[in-house]
Design a protein around this motif. Sequence first.
Motif, PDB file in Angstrom:
ATOM      1  N   LYS A   1       0.837  -1.195   0.000  1.00 14.13           N
ATOM      2  CA  LYS A   1       0.000   0.000   0.000  1.00 14.13           C
ATOM      3  C   LYS A   1       0.873   1.246   0.000  1.00 14.13           C
ATOM      4  O   LYS A   1       2.040   1.208   0.374  1.00 14.13           O
ATOM      5  CB  LYS A   1      -0.959  -0.010   1.185  1.00 14.13           C
ATOM      6  CG  LYS A   1      -0.327   0.087   2.540  1.00 14.13           C
ATOM      7  CD  LYS A   1      -1.395   0.077   3.599  1.00 14.13           C
ATOM      8  CE  LYS A   1      -0.906   0.883   4.780  1.00 14.13           C
ATOM      9  NZ  LYS A   1      -1.869   1.001   5.814  1.00 14.13           N
ATOM     10  N   ARG A   2       0.295   2.330  -0.450  1.00 14.38           N
ATOM     11  CA  ARG A   2       1.026   3.585  -0.558  1.00 14.38           C
ATOM     12  C   ARG A   2       1.431   4.084   0.825  1.00 14.38           C
ATOM     13  O   ARG A   2       0.699   3.917   1.800  1.00 14.38           O
ATOM     14  CB  ARG A   2       0.155   4.639  -1.225  1.00 14.38           C
ATOM     15  CG  ARG A   2      -0.206   4.264  -2.653  1.00 14.38           C
ATOM     16  CD  ARG A   2      -0.859   5.413  -3.301  1.00 14.38           C
ATOM     17  NE  ARG A   2       0.209   6.082  -4.032  1.00 14.38           N
ATOM     18  CZ  ARG A   2       0.066   7.116  -4.789  1.00 14.38           C
ATOM     19  NH1 ARG A   2      -1.102   7.672  -4.916  1.00 14.38           N
ATOM     20  NH2 ARG A   2       1.069   7.639  -5.422  1.00 14.38           N
ATOM     21  N   PRO A   3       2.579   4.726   0.892  1.00 14.15           N
ATOM     22  CA  PRO A   3       2.994   5.261   2.195  1.00 14.15           C
ATOM     23  C   PRO A   3       2.122   6.459   2.581  1.00 14.15           C
ATOM     24  O   PRO A   3       1.502   7.096   1.731  1.00 14.15           O
ATOM     25  CB  PRO A   3       4.440   5.690   1.964  1.00 14.15           C
ATOM     26  CG  PRO A   3       4.560   5.893   0.501  1.00 14.15           C
ATOM     27  CD  PRO A   3       3.579   4.960  -0.122  1.00 14.15           C
ATOM     28  N   ASP A   4       2.111   6.696   3.837  1.00 12.37           N
ATOM     29  CA  ASP A   4       1.347   7.828   4.365  1.00 12.37           C
ATOM     30  C   ASP A   4       1.950   9.121   3.811  1.00 12.37           C
ATOM     31  O   ASP A   4       3.173   9.288   3.752  1.00 12.37           O
ATOM     32  CB  ASP A   4       1.423   7.802   5.902  1.00 12.37           C
ATOM     33  CG  ASP A   4       0.607   8.912   6.528  1.00 12.37           C
ATOM     34  OD1 ASP A   4      -0.496   9.190   6.014  1.00 12.37           O
ATOM     35  OD2 ASP A   4       1.089   9.489   7.517  1.00 12.37           O
ATOM     36  N   ALA A   5       1.106  10.054   3.399  1.00 12.58           N
ATOM     37  CA  ALA A   5       1.565  11.306   2.788  1.00 12.58           C
ATOM     38  C   ALA A   5       2.413  12.106   3.769  1.00 12.58           C
ATOM     39  O   ALA A   5       3.413  12.713   3.386  1.00 12.58           O
ATOM     40  CB  ALA A   5       0.378  12.123   2.305  1.00 12.58           C
ATOM     41  N   GLN A   6       2.025  12.122   5.034  1.00  7.90           N
ATOM     42  CA  GLN A   6       2.774  12.861   6.045  1.00  7.90           C
ATOM     43  C   GLN A   6       4.158  12.252   6.236  1.00  7.90           C
ATOM     44  O   GLN A   6       5.149  12.974   6.309  1.00  7.90           O
ATOM     45  CB  GLN A   6       2.006  12.852   7.385  1.00  7.90           C
ATOM     46  CG  GLN A   6       2.691  13.609   8.503  1.00  7.90           C
ATOM     47  CD  GLN A   6       2.796  15.122   8.222  1.00  7.90           C
ATOM     48  OE1 GLN A   6       1.974  15.691   7.501  1.00  7.90           O
ATOM     49  NE2 GLN A   6       3.812  15.751   8.762  1.00  7.90           N
ATOM     50  N   ALA A   7       4.253  10.918   6.221  1.00  8.46           N
ATOM     51  CA  ALA A   7       5.542  10.241   6.383  1.00  8.46           C
ATOM     52  C   ALA A   7       6.427  10.482   5.156  1.00  8.46           C
ATOM     53  O   ALA A   7       7.646  10.641   5.282  1.00  8.46           O
ATOM     54  CB  ALA A   7       5.338   8.741   6.591  1.00  8.46           C
TER      55      ALA A   7
ATOM     56  N   ARG B   1       6.405  13.209   3.310  1.00  9.15           N
ATOM     57  CA  ARG B   1       6.901  14.589   3.393  1.00  9.15           C
ATOM     58  C   ARG B   1       8.039  14.715   4.377  1.00  9.15           C
ATOM     59  O   ARG B   1       8.972  15.485   4.178  1.00  9.15           O
ATOM     60  CB  ARG B   1       5.759  15.521   3.795  1.00  9.15           C
ATOM     61  CG  ARG B   1       4.938  15.971   2.591  1.00  9.15           C
ATOM     62  CD  ARG B   1       3.947  17.061   2.988  1.00  9.15           C
ATOM     63  NE  ARG B   1       2.637  16.590   2.576  1.00  9.15           N
ATOM     64  CZ  ARG B   1       1.642  16.294   3.400  1.00  9.15           C
ATOM     65  NH1 ARG B   1       1.728  16.502   4.662  1.00  9.15           N
ATOM     66  NH2 ARG B   1       0.517  15.837   2.914  1.00  9.15           N
TER      67      ARG B   1
ATOM     68  N   ALA C   1       9.112   7.655   4.904  1.00  7.20           N
ATOM     69  CA  ALA C   1       8.387   6.598   4.149  1.00  7.20           C
ATOM     70  C   ALA C   1       9.399   5.626   3.561  1.00  7.20           C
ATOM     71  O   ALA C   1      10.494   6.014   3.184  1.00  7.20           O
ATOM     72  CB  ALA C   1       7.563   7.237   3.039  1.00  7.20           C
TER      73      ALA C   1
END
Length: 164
Positions: free
Chosen positions: A151-157, A159, A163
């Motif tokens: 799954k895609r990494p968290d957007a905050q991580a 940034r 990630a």
Amino acid sequence: MQPKRENQPTFFDLAVQQRGSTNRVLETIAREVDFTAAEQRVAATYSQGGRPACRVGVLLRVMILQHLYGLSDPQAEEQLKDRLSFQKFVQLDAHETVPDETTICRFRQRLIECGLHEQLLGLLNAQLEARGYIVKRTTLVDATLVQSSRKRPDAQAAREGRAP
């Protein structure tokens, strides 16, 4: 009745031979392929009487031009009238007329009706393969698209650079 090609070139033929740029593909085919066996097989399908037709060798080479360059019958006629390299390849003498699209079409139909089109292609390809111009090697590449279970990494991580 098939007319024979004259072996004695005219001065015009010699001048045309020296003019224009070269087409390496056509020159290689003309140099490496012996068309005499193919011409004899096709010439045997013609009767001995009647008005002389266009030479079989010219029409065979026109078929090769059509195959190489994806030309229709009208396009082949026009290109033969225009391109000096095509005229050299088909060995069209200065006094001969360019075969028209109907002649080209009828010749192809004759080859198909006599079952010669596959035989002649095999004969010419065998000569090119024997001289190393056709290599029968296949490489298979599997280009199947498969959805990943990751799954895609968290957007905050992403940034913050944490990630994976």
